[in-house]
Design a protein around this motif. Structure first.
Motif, PDB file in Angstrom:
ATOM      1  N   ALA A  28      49.831  38.104  48.538  1.00 50.21           N
ATOM      2  CA  ALA A  28      49.267  37.870  47.207  1.00 50.21           C
ATOM      3  C   ALA A  28      48.975  39.224  46.574  1.00 50.21           C
ATOM      4  O   ALA A  28      48.431  40.115  47.230  1.00 50.21           O
ATOM      5  CB  ALA A  28      47.983  37.051  47.308  1.00 50.21           C
ATOM      6  N   LEU A  29      49.352  39.379  45.315  1.00 44.89           N
ATOM      7  CA  LEU A  29      49.001  40.571  44.548  1.00 44.89           C
ATOM      8  C   LEU A  29      47.940  40.176  43.543  1.00 44.89           C
ATOM      9  O   LEU A  29      48.148  39.260  42.745  1.00 44.89           O
ATOM     10  CB  LEU A  29      50.228  41.128  43.821  1.00 44.89           C
ATOM     11  N   TRP A  30      46.781  40.842  43.620  1.00 48.93           N
ATOM     12  CA  TRP A  30      45.655  40.543  42.736  1.00 48.93           C
ATOM     13  C   TRP A  30      45.501  41.661  41.714  1.00 48.93           C
ATOM     14  O   TRP A  30      45.422  42.835  42.072  1.00 48.93           O
ATOM     15  CB  TRP A  30      44.344  40.488  43.512  1.00 48.93           C
ATOM     16  N   ARG A  31      45.404  41.287  40.457  1.00 48.10           N
ATOM     17  CA  ARG A  31      44.961  42.203  39.407  1.00 48.10           C
ATOM     18  C   ARG A  31      43.575  41.676  39.024  1.00 48.10           C
ATOM     19  O   ARG A  31      43.452  40.527  38.608  1.00 48.10           O
ATOM     20  CB  ARG A  31      45.918  42.178  38.224  1.00 48.10           C
ATOM     21  N   THR A  32      42.549  42.504  39.215  1.00 48.14           N
ATOM     22  CA  THR A  32      41.172  42.007  39.181  1.00 48.14           C
ATOM     23  C   THR A  32      40.304  42.765  38.187  1.00 48.14           C
ATOM     24  O   THR A  32      40.302  43.989  38.156  1.00 48.14           O
ATOM     25  CB  THR A  32      40.545  42.128  40.593  1.00 48.14           C
ATOM     26  N   VAL A  43      46.722  36.463  39.774  1.00 48.68           N
ATOM     27  CA  VAL A  43      47.186  36.532  41.161  1.00 48.68           C
ATOM     28  C   VAL A  43      48.626  36.047  41.222  1.00 48.68           C
ATOM     29  O   VAL A  43      48.955  34.992  40.689  1.00 48.68           O
ATOM     30  CB  VAL A  43      46.288  35.666  42.081  1.00 48.68           C
ATOM     31  N   GLU A  44      49.464  36.831  41.892  1.00 49.29           N
ATOM     32  CA  GLU A  44      50.858  36.459  42.113  1.00 49.29           C
ATOM     33  C   GLU A  44      51.057  36.197  43.608  1.00 49.29           C
ATOM     34  O   GLU A  44      50.819  37.093  44.423  1.00 49.29           O
ATOM     35  CB  GLU A  44      51.782  37.585  41.672  1.00 49.29           C
ATOM     36  N   TYR A  45      51.463  34.988  43.942  1.00 45.33           N
ATOM     37  CA  TYR A  45      51.792  34.638  45.322  1.00 45.33           C
ATOM     38  C   TYR A  45      53.295  34.755  45.504  1.00 45.33           C
ATOM     39  O   TYR A  45      54.078  34.236  44.687  1.00 45.33           O
ATOM     40  CB  TYR A  45      51.384  33.202  45.643  1.00 45.33           C
ATOM     41  N   PHE A 107      45.875  32.354  37.011  1.00 45.17           N
ATOM     42  CA  PHE A 107      44.747  32.986  36.346  1.00 45.17           C
ATOM     43  C   PHE A 107      43.511  32.338  36.940  1.00 45.17           C
ATOM     44  O   PHE A 107      43.372  31.112  36.903  1.00 45.17           O
ATOM     45  CB  PHE A 107      44.810  32.744  34.837  1.00 45.17           C
ATOM     46  N   ILE A 108      42.612  33.148  37.530  1.00 50.88           N
ATOM     47  CA  ILE A 108      41.481  32.618  38.283  1.00 50.88           C
ATOM     48  C   ILE A 108      40.182  33.263  37.795  1.00 50.88           C
ATOM     49  O   ILE A 108      40.098  34.480  37.654  1.00 50.88           O
ATOM     50  CB  ILE A 108      41.648  32.887  39.792  1.00 50.88           C
ATOM     51  N   VAL A 109      39.172  32.427  37.579  1.00 54.26           N
ATOM     52  CA  VAL A 109      37.844  32.902  37.212  1.00 54.26           C
ATOM     53  C   VAL A 109      36.869  32.412  38.268  1.00 54.26           C
ATOM     54  O   VAL A 109      36.843  31.228  38.608  1.00 54.26           O
ATOM     55  CB  VAL A 109      37.424  32.371  35.823  1.00 54.26           C
TER      56      VAL A 109
END
Length: 110
Positions: A28-32, A43-45, A107-109
């Motif tokens: 997983a790549l997270w941009r946070t 997040v890209e899985y 897109f996660i909050v």
């Protein structure tokens, strides 16, 4: 959700450096963005991703692309496609985990 200590701001997601998080399978790549009591992520899985843990943290999750399968510890399974979302409270008694065969962008909050 009460958002505290987060002044107005704009996030240009392409400028946020991704961090890599390995799953049981895939990555997983997270941009946070984190501020105050808020965490927002794109997040890209990778294809074949499977989480390496059960998560008890609450989220609002929106599928931007791909197909995401989320299972709850109680055995329920949900398949989400672009334009679908879920919301979950903090719940240590019934955590969730995700997987994808094709890859997915979320897109996660939380």
């Amino acid at each position: 959700m009460k958002i505290q200590d987060v002044p107005f701001g704009v996030t240009r997601w392409e400028d946020v450096e991704p961090t890599e998080h390995r799953g049981e399978e895939g990555v997983a790549l997270w941009r946070t963005f984190e501020g105050g009591n808020l965490r927002v992520r794109v997040v890209e899985y990778s294809p074949g991703y499977r989480a390496d843990h059960w998560c008890a943290r609450g989220h609002v999750l929106y599928v931007l692309s791909g197909t995401l399968v989320t299972e709850l510890k109680d055995g329920r399974v949900f398949t989400l496609t672009p334009g679908m979302s879920y919301q979950a409270e903090d719940d240590p008694e019934n955590p969730h985990r995700s997987r994808t065969e094709t890859g997915a962008t979320l897109f996660i909050v939380d």
